[in-house]
Every structure is written in structure tokens, then in C-alpha cells.
Design a protein around this motif. Structure first.
Motif, PDB file in Angstrom:
ATOM      1  N   LEU A  64       0.863  -1.177   0.000  1.00 52.01           N
ATOM      2  CA  LEU A  64       0.000   0.000   0.000  1.00 52.01           C
ATOM      3  C   LEU A  64       0.898   1.225   0.000  1.00 52.01           C
ATOM      4  N   ILE A  65       0.590   2.218  -0.840  1.00 50.47           N
ATOM      5  CA  ILE A  65       1.338   3.472  -0.831  1.00 50.47           C
ATOM      6  C   ILE A  65       0.377   4.615  -0.566  1.00 50.47           C
ATOM      7  N   SER A  66       0.751   5.475   0.391  1.00 51.63           N
ATOM      8  CA  SER A  66      -0.094   6.600   0.780  1.00 51.63           C
ATOM      9  C   SER A  66       0.789   7.798   1.095  1.00 51.63           C
ATOM     10  N   GLY A  67       0.172   8.905   1.465  1.00 52.98           N
ATOM     11  CA  GLY A  67       0.915  10.104   1.824  1.00 52.98           C
ATOM     12  C   GLY A  67       0.678  10.487   3.268  1.00 52.98           C
ATOM     13  N   ALA A  68       1.743  10.884   3.966  1.00 52.85           N
ATOM     14  CA  ALA A  68       1.608  11.347   5.346  1.00 52.85           C
ATOM     15  C   ALA A  68       1.054  12.769   5.364  1.00 52.85           C
ATOM     16  N   GLY A  69       0.300  13.100   6.400  1.00 52.29           N
ATOM     17  CA  GLY A  69      -0.195  14.463   6.535  1.00 52.29           C
ATOM     18  C   GLY A  69      -1.428  14.732   5.703  1.00 52.29           C
ATOM     19  N   ALA A  70      -1.565  15.982   5.238  1.00 48.50           N
ATOM     20  CA  ALA A  70      -2.802  16.440   4.608  1.00 48.50           C
ATOM     21  C   ALA A  70      -2.846  16.245   3.103  1.00 48.50           C
ATOM     22  N   ALA A  71      -1.770  15.750   2.499  1.00 46.93           N
ATOM     23  CA  ALA A  71      -1.718  15.608   1.036  1.00 46.93           C
ATOM     24  C   ALA A  71      -1.150  14.256   0.661  1.00 46.93           C
ATOM     25  N   PHE A  72      -1.573  13.762  -0.502  1.00 49.63           N
ATOM     26  CA  PHE A  72      -0.881  12.594  -1.059  1.00 49.63           C
ATOM     27  C   PHE A  72       0.481  13.057  -1.551  1.00 49.63           C
ATOM     28  N   THR A  73       0.506  13.955  -2.528  1.00 49.83           N
ATOM     29  CA  THR A  73       1.757  14.612  -2.918  1.00 49.83           C
ATOM     30  C   THR A  73       1.462  15.856  -3.748  1.00 49.83           C
ATOM     31  N   ALA A  74       2.292  16.862  -3.529  1.00 50.15           N
ATOM     32  CA  ALA A  74       2.221  18.085  -4.332  1.00 50.15           C
ATOM     33  C   ALA A  74       3.034  17.968  -5.612  1.00 50.15           C
ATOM     34  N   GLY A  75       3.605  16.785  -5.869  1.00 48.62           N
ATOM     35  CA  GLY A  75       4.389  16.589  -7.085  1.00 48.62           C
ATOM     36  C   GLY A  75       5.879  16.757  -6.838  1.00 48.62           C
ATOM     37  N   ILE A  76       6.626  16.963  -7.883  1.00 51.67           N
ATOM     38  CA  ILE A  76       8.077  17.079  -7.750  1.00 51.67           C
ATOM     39  C   ILE A  76       8.427  18.327  -6.946  1.00 51.67           C
ATOM     40  N   ASP A  77       9.486  18.233  -6.164  1.00 51.52           N
ATOM     41  CA  ASP A  77       9.986  19.377  -5.398  1.00 51.52           C
ATOM     42  C   ASP A  77      10.619  20.362  -6.380  1.00 51.52           C
ATOM     43  N   LEU A  78       9.940  21.477  -6.606  1.00 50.08           N
ATOM     44  CA  LEU A  78      10.381  22.407  -7.649  1.00 50.08           C
ATOM     45  C   LEU A  78      11.713  23.064  -7.317  1.00 50.08           C
ATOM     46  N   ALA A  79      11.984  23.298  -6.023  1.00 49.26           N
ATOM     47  CA  ALA A  79      13.257  23.910  -5.648  1.00 49.26           C
ATOM     48  C   ALA A  79      14.415  22.978  -5.999  1.00 49.26           C
ATOM     49  N   GLU A  80      14.238  21.678  -5.715  1.00 47.34           N
ATOM     50  CA  GLU A  80      15.307  20.730  -6.037  1.00 47.34           C
ATOM     51  C   GLU A  80      15.436  20.530  -7.544  1.00 47.34           C
ATOM     52  N   LEU A  81      14.295  20.587  -8.245  1.00 51.14           N
ATOM     53  CA  LEU A  81      14.364  20.491  -9.705  1.00 51.14           C
ATOM     54  C   LEU A  81      15.154  21.662 -10.275  1.00 51.14           C
ATOM     55  N   GLY A  82      14.923  22.853  -9.733  1.00 58.35           N
ATOM     56  CA  GLY A  82      15.671  24.023 -10.185  1.00 58.35           C
ATOM     57  C   GLY A  82      17.162  23.886  -9.935  1.00 58.35           C
ATOM     58  N   SER A  83      17.516  23.328  -8.769  1.00 58.90           N
ATOM     59  CA  SER A  83      18.933  23.124  -8.457  1.00 58.90           C
ATOM     60  C   SER A  83      19.564  22.117  -9.413  1.00 58.90           C
ATOM     61  N   LEU A  84      18.798  21.082  -9.754  1.00 58.39           N
ATOM     62  CA  LEU A  84      19.304  20.068 -10.686  1.00 58.39           C
ATOM     63  C   LEU A  84      19.573  20.689 -12.055  1.00 58.39           C
ATOM     64  N   LEU A  85      18.633  21.519 -12.518  1.00 60.87           N
ATOM     65  CA  LEU A  85      18.804  22.152 -13.833  1.00 60.87           C
ATOM     66  C   LEU A  85      19.978  23.119 -13.826  1.00 60.87           C
ATOM     67  N   ALA A  86      20.143  23.803 -12.707  1.00 69.46           N
ATOM     68  CA  ALA A  86      21.242  24.767 -12.618  1.00 69.46           C
ATOM     69  C   ALA A  86      22.601  24.081 -12.599  1.00 69.46           C
ATOM     70  N   ALA A  87      22.611  22.820 -12.166  1.00 65.85           N
ATOM     71  CA  ALA A  87      23.870  22.085 -12.055  1.00 65.85           C
ATOM     72  C   ALA A  87      24.250  21.344 -13.332  1.00 65.85           C
ATOM     73  N   LEU A  88      23.472  21.493 -14.396  1.00 63.87           N
ATOM     74  CA  LEU A  88      23.824  20.839 -15.658  1.00 63.87           C
ATOM     75  C   LEU A  88      25.172  21.350 -16.149  1.00 63.87           C
ATOM     76  N   PRO A  89      25.922  20.507 -16.833  1.00 65.00           N
ATOM     77  CA  PRO A  89      27.270  20.912 -17.248  1.00 65.00           C
ATOM     78  C   PRO A  89      27.247  22.159 -18.138  1.00 65.00           C
ATOM     79  N   ALA A  90      28.179  23.041 -17.851  1.00 69.12           N
ATOM     80  CA  ALA A  90      28.270  24.291 -18.624  1.00 69.12           C
ATOM     81  C   ALA A  90      29.035  24.041 -19.907  1.00 69.12           C
TER      82      ALA A  90
END
Length: 286
Positions: A64-90
Motif C-alpha cells: 500500500l502506498i499513501s501520503g503522510a499528513g494532509a496531502a498525497f503529494t504536491a508533485g516534484i519538489d520544484l526547488a530541487e528540480l531548479g537546483s538540478l537544472l542549474a547544475a547541468l554541465p556548462a
């Protein structure tokens, strides 16, 4: 008996929590309630490892998979996604593209590992299930939700196409390409009654407590059946989903030329003759 998956190694999980609340059933929680269970990079990695381990755990027969607290999930963590994109090779665009493609494929594996796990996976959705949350539940075998649940293919609002499973799996779940297109093009919210009517979920429960209780009962009912039968059923359902009927029939014939020799069949037949249920049959581990 306690599952090996509840060992000390599992206690090291940070974005997930794994519990055993019923015999032979594992309950996996998305566990970042302060962030509405947004999926951070650690969560994506933990999902892959947890489901690879569950696939090999002979004590576990359903998840069984569920979410703790008031939400199942808000989706991908946008702050971490931004950090990942910023770290792409220059470097030049081609090299950045290859690096980004590797990241996308890694994200895809998080949910594909869940789909490939031979143990049936039940999603119990309450509150918001947004963006990557729809990708996640699309890789589950059974989906229930509470009355307050809502679903949103959010990616177009973020300026991108969904790329970790929704566009590939959702049309095969709801059976209406028009509806999938509408949801994916507009990012409009789908609430529980519509999710039930279109087949995204198969049950709607009054609240989170009732949702989890019913989902655990169904997981327990699955776990009471022959693991040879249940896991073989999942393997063949997935194989047949993406192939013509004739190929699916050939596959299950080849599968059952071995699996029909299991001791679980005479045990199940004898239990039925004795007016007993599958929960009374001591099926061996698998």
C-alpha cells in the motif's frame, strides 16, 4: 512474521517511511508532510531501491502506498528540480541535453520499478495528487481515493510536457484519449467523483481513515491468496496490456506450463472442498 524490509536498513529512509501494519502487507508512506510530500531527489532514489527490495522480499505479498499528513503529494519538489537544472554541465547544448536525458530516465525508473515489482501495489490517495503524483499512481495496480482527493496533470502549467509516465500510462487506464488530452493540455483539476466515473480510481471513501482501512483490507485479501497465482497474474496483465491478445495468450500459456505445477493449486482446491477460505491455506513463501 516481520518482513526483512522492516530491518535497520529501512529505518535509514528519509523521504519515505515503510511500515508493516498487516501480515505480509507493507505500507509505504511518502513522508515529507511539511512539504506536502513533494518528491525530492532523495525520494526518487529511495523509491527505486525500496521497490527493488520489495520485489525480492519473500515475506511481502502486497504493498500500500499513501501520503503522510494532509496531502498525497504536491508533485516534484520544484526547488530541487531548479537546483538540478542549474547544475547541468556548462558545455554545449548537446552535452547538456545528454545529461538532462540521463536525469529524466532516472526519474522514470522510480515509477517503473513500482510497476515492475511483482507484488500488487495499491495507491490510497487523499487530498492533492499533483503532477508527478499522477505519474506515480498511474504505475500502481489499484487506485482508491478519499472524497477530498483531487488530481492534476500540472506539467503544462510549469512549461513542460509530463515525462515520467502519465502520458504513456494514463490513456490505458481511463480509456478516453480525449479526456487525457484535455487534462494534459489544460492542467485542470479532476475531483474524486470524476476520477471514479472515468476509471482512474475504483473506489471513493469518505475520508482518509476509511480510505486507509479499506486499502489495507484489500491488500490483506490479496496477500491471503497464492503468491504464485497473484504475482503471475500481475506479470501477465502487464505483458498483455501492451501487446495483441494473441501474444498475451501465447505468453500466459508458456507461463502456466510451469506454474500449473505449483502445490498451491491442490492446496486451494482442498481448502474450497473443506469450506475454507484462502486465508486458511499455508502457502509457501515466494
Amino acid at each position: 512474521m516481520t518482513s526483512p524490509m522492516t530491518s535497520a536498513a529501512v529505518q535509514e529512509l528519509q523521504s519515505l517511511r515503510l511500515l508493516q501494519e498487516r501480515p505480509r502487507v507493507l505500507h509505504l508512506q511518502l513522508h515529507r508532510p511539511g512539504k506536502r510530500n513533494a518528491l525530492d531527489l532523495r525520494c526518487w532514489r529511495e523509491l527505486v531501491q525500496v521497490f527493488r527490495d520489495i520485489a525480492q522480499d519473500p515475506e511481502c505479498r502486497a504493498v500500500l502506498i499513501s501520503g503522510a499528513g494532509a496531502a498525497f503529494t504536491a508533485g516534484i519538489d520544484l526547488a530541487e528540480l531548479g537546483s538540478l537544472l542549474a547544475a547541468l554541465p556548462a558545455q554545449d547544448a548537446a552535452r547538456r541535453a545528454w545529461a538532462l536525458r540521463r536525469h529524466i530516465l532516472e526519474f522514470q525508473q522510480s515509477f517503473s520499478a513500482m510497476e515492475r515489482c511483482p507484488k500488487p501495489v495499491i495507491a490510497a490517495v487523499h487530498g492533492p495528487c499533483i503532477g508527478a503524483g499522477v505519474d506515480l499512481i498511474s504505475a500502481c495496480d489499484i487506485r482508491f481515493c478519499s472524497q477530498d482527493a483531487y488530481f492534476q496533470v500540472k506539467e503544462v502549467d510549469m512549461g513542460l510536457a509530463a515525462d515520467v509516465g502519465t502520458l504513456q500510462r494514463l490513456p490505458k487506464i481511463v480509456g478516453s484519449q480525449s479526456l487525457v488530452n484535455e487534462l494534459a493540455f489544460t492542467a485542470r483539476i479532476m475531483r474524486a467523483p470524476e476520477a471514479l466515473s472515468c476509471g482512474l480510481v475504483s473506489r471513493v471513501l469518505p475520508d482518509k481513515a476509511a480510505l486507509l482501512e479499506v486499502a489495507l483490507e484489500v491488500a490483506e485479501a490479496i496477500a491471503a491468496r497464492s503468491p504464485v497465482a497473484v504475482q503471475g497474474t500481475k506479470v501477465n496483465l502487464l505483458y498483455s496490456r501492451d501487446r495483441p491478445v494473441s501474444e498475451g495468450l501465447q505468453h500466459v500459456a508458456t507461463w502456466n506450463m510451469a506454474m500449473l505445477q505449483t502445490e498451491d493449486i491442490p492446496k486451494s482446491v482442498q481448502a474450497a472442498l473443506d469450506k475454507k477460505g484462502p486465508e486458511d491455506v499455508p502457502f509457501a513463501k515466494l
